[in-house]
Write a protein that holds these residues in place. Structure first.
Motif, PDB file in Angstrom:
ATOM      1  N   GLY A  66      -3.187 -10.422   2.199  1.00  0.00           N
ATOM      2  CA  GLY A  66      -3.213 -11.348   3.325  1.00  0.00           C
ATOM      3  C   GLY A  66      -3.615 -10.726   4.646  1.00  0.00           C
ATOM      4  N   GLN A  67      -3.908  -9.430   4.628  1.00  0.00           N
ATOM      5  CA  GLN A  67      -4.217  -8.746   5.884  1.00  0.00           C
ATOM      6  C   GLN A  67      -5.451  -9.294   6.614  1.00  0.00           C
ATOM      7  OE1 GLN A  67      -5.832  -4.563   6.167  1.00  0.00           O
ATOM      8  NE2 GLN A  67      -3.721  -4.174   6.797  1.00  0.00           N
ATOM      9  N   PRO A  68      -6.565  -9.617   5.914  1.00  0.00           N
ATOM     10  CA  PRO A  68      -7.728 -10.143   6.650  1.00  0.00           C
ATOM     11  C   PRO A  68      -7.393 -11.388   7.467  1.00  0.00           C
ATOM     12  CG  PRO A  68      -8.385  -9.469   4.453  1.00  0.00           C
ATOM     13  CD  PRO A  68      -6.885  -9.395   4.488  1.00  0.00           C
ATOM     14  N   ALA A  69      -6.664 -12.306   6.870  1.00  0.00           N
ATOM     15  CA  ALA A  69      -6.287 -13.515   7.605  1.00  0.00           C
ATOM     16  C   ALA A  69      -5.323 -13.185   8.740  1.00  0.00           C
ATOM     17  CB  ALA A  69      -5.657 -14.526   6.647  1.00  0.00           C
ATOM     18  N   TYR A  70      -4.353 -12.334   8.468  1.00  0.00           N
ATOM     19  CA  TYR A  70      -3.329 -11.998   9.462  1.00  0.00           C
ATOM     20  C   TYR A  70      -3.935 -11.308  10.676  1.00  0.00           C
ATOM     21  CZ  TYR A  70       1.190 -10.346  11.242  1.00  0.00           C
ATOM     22  OH  TYR A  70       2.296 -10.100  12.027  1.00  0.00           O
ATOM     23  N   SER A  71      -4.795 -10.326  10.442  1.00  0.00           N
ATOM     24  CA  SER A  71      -5.389  -9.575  11.551  1.00  0.00           C
ATOM     25  C   SER A  71      -6.450 -10.374  12.287  1.00  0.00           C
ATOM     26  CB  SER A  71      -5.985  -8.258  11.037  1.00  0.00           C
ATOM     27  OG  SER A  71      -7.010  -8.498  10.095  1.00  0.00           O
ATOM     28  N   GLY A 120      -2.793   2.478   1.991  1.00  0.00           N
ATOM     29  CA  GLY A 120      -1.810   2.502   3.068  1.00  0.00           C
ATOM     30  C   GLY A 120      -1.835   1.250   3.907  1.00  0.00           C
ATOM     31  N   SER A 121      -3.026   0.680   4.141  1.00  0.00           N
ATOM     32  CA  SER A 121      -3.107  -0.511   4.987  1.00  0.00           C
ATOM     33  C   SER A 121      -2.511  -1.726   4.292  1.00  0.00           C
ATOM     34  CB  SER A 121      -4.560  -0.769   5.393  1.00  0.00           C
ATOM     35  OG  SER A 121      -5.379  -0.978   4.270  1.00  0.00           O
ATOM     36  N   CYS A 122      -2.777  -1.888   2.998  1.00  0.00           N
ATOM     37  CA  CYS A 122      -2.182  -3.016   2.265  1.00  0.00           C
ATOM     38  C   CYS A 122      -0.673  -2.838   2.114  1.00  0.00           C
ATOM     39  CB  CYS A 122      -2.846  -3.161   0.899  1.00  0.00           C
ATOM     40  SG  CYS A 122      -4.602  -3.571   0.970  1.00  0.00           S
ATOM     41  N   ALA A 123      -0.245  -1.602   1.870  1.00  0.00           N
ATOM     42  CA  ALA A 123       1.195  -1.341   1.805  1.00  0.00           C
ATOM     43  C   ALA A 123       1.850  -1.671   3.138  1.00  0.00           C
ATOM     44  CB  ALA A 123       1.450   0.121   1.425  1.00  0.00           C
ATOM     45  N   GLY A 124       1.191  -1.327   4.247  1.00  0.00           N
ATOM     46  CA  GLY A 124       1.724  -1.634   5.566  1.00  0.00           C
ATOM     47  C   GLY A 124       1.848  -3.126   5.799  1.00  0.00           C
ATOM     48  N   HIS A 148       5.637  -4.307   6.370  1.00  0.00           N
ATOM     49  CA  HIS A 148       5.991  -4.613   7.752  1.00  0.00           C
ATOM     50  C   HIS A 148       5.688  -6.048   8.176  1.00  0.00           C
ATOM     51  CE1 HIS A 148       6.976  -0.439   8.517  1.00  0.00           C
ATOM     52  NE2 HIS A 148       5.812  -0.077   8.024  1.00  0.00           N
ATOM     53  N   HIS A 149       4.642  -6.637   7.631  1.00  0.00           N
ATOM     54  CA  HIS A 149       4.215  -7.946   8.127  1.00  0.00           C
ATOM     55  C   HIS A 149       4.637  -9.113   7.241  1.00  0.00           C
ATOM     56  CE1 HIS A 149       2.136  -5.944  11.326  1.00  0.00           C
ATOM     57  NE2 HIS A 149       1.450  -5.225  10.466  1.00  0.00           N
ATOM     58  N   TRP A 150       4.794  -8.892   5.948  1.00  0.00           N
ATOM     59  CA  TRP A 150       5.319  -9.988   5.123  1.00  0.00           C
ATOM     60  C   TRP A 150       6.680 -10.461   5.625  1.00  0.00           C
ATOM     61  CZ3 TRP A 150       4.136  -9.817  -0.855  1.00  0.00           C
ATOM     62  CH2 TRP A 150       2.754  -9.928  -1.050  1.00  0.00           C
ATOM     63  N   CYS A 182     -10.704   5.463  14.132  1.00  0.00           N
ATOM     64  CA  CYS A 182     -11.035   4.420  13.161  1.00  0.00           C
ATOM     65  C   CYS A 182     -12.446   4.636  12.625  1.00  0.00           C
ATOM     66  CB  CYS A 182     -10.928   3.056  13.843  1.00  0.00           C
ATOM     67  SG  CYS A 182     -11.411   1.644  12.808  1.00  0.00           S
ATOM     68  N   CYS A 183     -12.663   4.305  11.368  1.00  0.00           N
ATOM     69  CA  CYS A 183     -13.997   4.443  10.778  1.00  0.00           C
ATOM     70  C   CYS A 183     -14.909   3.285  11.157  1.00  0.00           C
ATOM     71  CB  CYS A 183     -13.905   4.555   9.259  1.00  0.00           C
ATOM     72  SG  CYS A 183     -13.510   2.987   8.438  1.00  0.00           S
ATOM     73  N   GLY A 184     -14.346   2.238  11.780  1.00  0.00           N
ATOM     74  CA  GLY A 184     -15.150   1.101  12.180  1.00  0.00           C
ATOM     75  C   GLY A 184     -15.049  -0.093  11.249  1.00  0.00           C
ATOM     76  N   PHE A 185     -14.366   0.073  10.115  1.00  0.00           N
ATOM     77  CA  PHE A 185     -14.271  -1.040   9.172  1.00  0.00           C
ATOM     78  C   PHE A 185     -13.378  -2.131   9.728  1.00  0.00           C
ATOM     79  CE2 PHE A 185     -12.171  -2.894   5.313  1.00  0.00           C
ATOM     80  CZ  PHE A 185     -13.241  -3.676   4.931  1.00  0.00           C
ATOM     81  N   GLY A 186     -12.081  -1.872   9.764  1.00  0.00           N
ATOM     82  CA  GLY A 186     -11.157  -2.815  10.386  1.00  0.00           C
ATOM     83  C   GLY A 186     -11.186  -4.214   9.816  1.00  0.00           C
ATOM     84  N   GLY A 187     -11.493  -4.332   8.516  1.00  0.00           N
ATOM     85  CA  GLY A 187     -11.528  -5.661   7.907  1.00  0.00           C
ATOM     86  C   GLY A 187     -12.612  -6.526   8.524  1.00  0.00           C
ATOM     87  N   THR A 188     -12.210  -7.622   9.129  1.00  0.00           N
ATOM     88  CA  THR A 188     -13.190  -8.533   9.726  1.00  0.00           C
ATOM     89  C   THR A 188     -13.802  -7.987  11.008  1.00  0.00           C
ATOM     90  OG1 THR A 188     -11.393  -9.700  10.861  1.00  0.00           O
ATOM     91  CG2 THR A 188     -12.091 -10.568   8.721  1.00  0.00           C
TER      92      THR A 188
END
Length: 260
Positions: free
Chosen positions: A53-58, A87-91, A95-97, A185-191
């Motif tokens: 759910g991170q793409p929608a959340y961020s 690590g990002s999905c685990a985070g 933390h956010h769920w 940051c590598c520049g990805f950052g999802g969306t």
């Protein structure tokens, strides 16, 4: 490092593979399973799992993120650890769920209980299984110089850079080298990479140039989004920077290559 209480080594775990592993880097998921199974664990993979759910959340869409998370809260019903090779999905899950359901009297406690069982893969290997990589590594392997990339979420939310560093540094025949832009940051950052492609492209170009300046032979990371971004950009630029998921790197360097 972010401190938490770690349980004793369990007999059974869940794997939350992440959508990027599932769709783009399945070998990383298989190697994560092999690392866990080699230590005697039974790994369970609920097939109904999807995105964290991170793409929608961020992107500022909590309702969409809540719907994604809600559909998965009951998939991990047993009190086993949930191991995540990202690590990002685990985070997001840890933390956010709970924040997504903090006002829900029924789902809030369920989300908080689940979050306490979420572990990033290297964190779990290091602090729960207490895996001795040096004892696992066969003699005579070629020497490798590598750089370690830790995603922003993994570094700042889960504190798992230290776990990755400890894992890589424990491997005989491997030299980890740091570079000037390692913490960036590598520049990805999802969306972010979709909304701001020019900025994203400049960021990953800087990351690649900095890593290549060390003379490393490859870049390893526990986050597939970053790996896909860096790896594809390196190929596009003609840069000598092969990438590998940390699960696959650990499996290969501890004699797992070619094993079933």
């Amino acid at each position: 490092m972010i401190h938490r209480q770690y349980p004793a080594a369990p007999a059974q775990v869940y794997l939350f593979a992440t959508c990027l592993v599932d769709l783009f880097v399945p070998q990383a998921g298989l190697d994560a399973v092999r690392l866990l199974e080699r230590e005697g664990l039974t790994v369970h993979y609920p097939r109904q799992q999807s995105c964290c759910g991170q793409p929608a959340y961020s992107s500022g869409n909590p309702e969409e993120a809540r719907a994604v998370a809600r559909a998965q809260l009951d998939l991990f019903a047993e009190p086993w650890p949930i191991v995540v090779p990202s690590g990002s999905c685990a985070g997001m899950m840890r933390h956010h769920w709970p924040r997504l359901f903090e006002d829900d009297p029924a789902l809030g406690p369920k989300a908080r209980a689940l979050a306490e069982r979420v572990f990033e893969l290297t964190e779990f290997l290091l602090h729960v299984l207490k895996l001795d990589l040096a004892a696992r590594a066969p003699a005579g392997q070629p020497h490798e110089r590598v750089v370690l990339h830790t995603s922003c979420g993994a570094r700042r939310e889960m504190g798992t850079r230290e776990h990755g560093v400890a894992m890589v540094d424990a491997l005989p025949g491997v030299t980890r080298v740091e570079h000037a832009r390692e913490s960036e940051c590598c520049g990805f950052g999802g969306t972010f990479s979709l909304k701001h492609p020019d900025i994203s492209g400049a960021m990953v170009q800087d990351k690649i140039a900095s890593a290549c300046a060390t003379g490393c032979e490859r870049l390893v990371s526990a986050d597939c989004g970053c790996l896909l971004n860096i790896g594809h950009a390196a190929v596009h630029q003609g840069a000598p920077l092969p990438v590998e998921h940390l699960a696959s790197f650990l499996w290969r360097r501890t004699g797992g290559e070619g094993q079933a």
